[in-house]
Design an enzyme around this catalytic site. Structure first.
Site, short mmCIF file in Angstrom:
data_model
loop_
_atom_site.label_atom_id
_atom_site.label_comp_id
_atom_site.label_asym_id
_atom_site.label_seq_id
_atom_site.Cartn_x
_atom_site.Cartn_y
_atom_site.Cartn_z
N TYR A 36 38.64 -27.74 -1.88
CA TYR A 36 39.71 -26.87 -1.39
C TYR A 36 40.64 -26.47 -2.52
O TYR A 36 40.61 -27.04 -3.60
CB TYR A 36 40.47 -27.53 -0.24
N LYS A 152 39.11 -31.48 -6.54
CA LYS A 152 39.96 -31.17 -5.39
C LYS A 152 39.07 -31.10 -4.15
O LYS A 152 38.70 -30.03 -3.70
CB LYS A 152 40.72 -29.86 -5.65
N GLU A 184 49.57 -40.05 -10.78
CA GLU A 184 50.24 -38.86 -10.24
C GLU A 184 50.86 -39.22 -8.91
O GLU A 184 51.08 -40.41 -8.63
CB GLU A 184 49.24 -37.70 -10.12
N LEU A 208 44.42 -35.09 -10.63
CA LEU A 208 44.06 -33.68 -10.44
C LEU A 208 44.65 -32.85 -11.58
O LEU A 208 45.82 -33.03 -11.92
CB LEU A 208 44.64 -33.19 -9.10
N1 PDD Z 1 48.21 -30.63 -3.73
N2 PDD Z 1 47.83 -33.96 -7.53
C1 PDD Z 1 47.39 -34.00 -6.26
C2 PDD Z 1 46.72 -35.26 -5.78
C3 PDD Z 1 47.56 -32.90 -5.40
O1 PDD Z 1 47.10 -32.95 -4.14
C4 PDD Z 1 48.24 -31.75 -5.90
C5 PDD Z 1 48.46 -30.52 -5.06
C6 PDD Z 1 48.69 -31.75 -7.23
C7 PDD Z 1 49.39 -30.56 -7.84
O2 PDD Z 1 48.45 -29.53 -8.11
P1 PDD Z 1 48.91 -28.00 -8.17
O3 PDD Z 1 50.03 -27.93 -9.16
O4 PDD Z 1 47.69 -27.30 -8.63
O5 PDD Z 1 49.37 -27.63 -6.77
C8 PDD Z 1 48.46 -32.87 -8.02
C9 PDD Z 1 48.21 -29.47 -2.87
C10 PDD Z 1 49.41 -28.61 -2.98
C11 PDD Z 1 47.87 -29.92 -1.45
O6 PDD Z 1 46.99 -30.75 -1.32
O7 PDD Z 1 48.46 -29.40 -0.50
#
Ligand code: PDD
Length: 290
Positions: A36, A152, A184, A208
């Site tokens: 996703y 992801k 994270e 991620l």
């Molecule tokens: N999540 N780390 C994890 C585990 C995440 O699920 C996310 C983002 C990030 C930040 O990634 P980005 O900057 O690309 O949004 C880091 C999304 C927003 C979600 O699962 O809704």
């Protein structure tokens, strides 16, 4: 706004979200076998779209799931969904699974089973002025996830448990440590400020590769904020002057308490305020008026 006016996309068709259906045999449902993305959209322009589409391709490649669309096709699908929904600022959710077979079988289905593609959108909700002014509370926990956190995927049970752990403690996020090192957040990247230097772990299989993480490091580079990309000890997190969580929807948000103790002086700090301002400025110039 009633969900019937929200337009979604399933396997070649745009339709009201309330009418969208996939099979219970879908491997996303049975096995969490899917990828996703969450893509923020400002003034109907998708932020870092190439990077999101590239990260999706990378996840699919590692999952050995043939990408059903070329990058240009993905971009067209996403922008069409944005155009069909009523809000200028949106959060687009995109999911690809390995499709629905006739039997439940862990091993991959044959090529006759096509991936399921699902997209939906909702209004983009970024942190409130109150959250920005006071920062948010976080707890910590051991990172219990698997060893491919760089992907992801929709196999998100560990992330859901870890996020719920925060909610159960009246907090917004859980900061994760693996073997006494920062990885994270449950659904965000985490940055540390110590003695005027921004610290963040390097990309690896344990986290991620955040799109916002990249933007923050680019802004630090452009504006000359001192920063180091290196392993960050749990002890450094616990003695930080500032902590931030970053993500596509949270942008740059100060964490002002960790496990009930204040981070620094317990208020959003100057480096975070500066980074938030640069982020907003970048977004407004590059996205809204660029
Ligand atoms: N999540 N780390 C994890 C585990 C995440 O699920 C996310 C983002 C990030 C930040 O990634 P980005 O900057 O690309 O949004 C880091 C999304 C927003 C979600 O699962 O809704």
């Amino acid at each position: 706004m009633s969900s019937s006016v929200v337009t979604a996309y399933v396997d070649g068709r745009y339709l009201p979200l309330a009418e969208a259906r996939v099979s219970p045999m879908d491997r996303g449902f049975l096995f969490g076998d899917g990828a996703y993305e969450v893509i923020p959209v400002y003034s109907r322009r998708a932020f870092r779209l190439d990077e999101h589409v590239a990260r999706l391709a990378n996840t699919l490649g590692a999952m050995r799931l043939p990408n059903p669309h070329a990058a240009e096709e993905w971009k067209a699908l996403i922008l069409e969904l944005v155009a069909r929904n009523p809000w200028d600022d949106q959060s687009v959710y995109l999911q690809v699974t390995r499709g629905a077979d006739t039997k439940r079988n862990h091993a991959f289905p044959g090529p006759e089973v096509k991936p399921t593609v699902f997209l939906m959108s909702e209004p983009l909700v970024t942190p409130s002025a109150g959250q920005r002014a006071s920062g948010i509370a976080a707890v910590s926990a051991a990172d219990i996830r698997w060893l491919r956190c760089d992907l992801k995927t929709v196999s998100m049970l560990a992330n859901c448990l870890l996020r719920q752990h925060a909610i159960d403690h009246g907090c917004m996020e859980t900061v994760l440590f693996r073997d006494s090192f920062l990885t994270e957040g449950a659904a965000s990247s985490v940055f540390v400020c110590k003695d005027g230097v921004l610290l963040v772990p390097p990309k690896s299989h344990l986290m991620l590769p955040g799109i916002t993480y990249d933007v923050v490091l680019e802004l630090a580079r452009t504006h000359g904020m001192k920063h180091e990309v290196r392993e960050v000890l749990e002890a450094e997190v616990r003695s930080a002057d500032e902590l931030w969580m970053t993500s596509s929807t949270k942008e740059v948000l100060a964490i002002t308490t960790l496990d009930g103790r204040p981070v620094g002086d317990g208020k959003p700090g100057p480096m975070g305020r500066q980074m938030h301002a640069w982020y907003q400025d970048f977004k407004n110039t590059v996205m809204r008026n660029g």
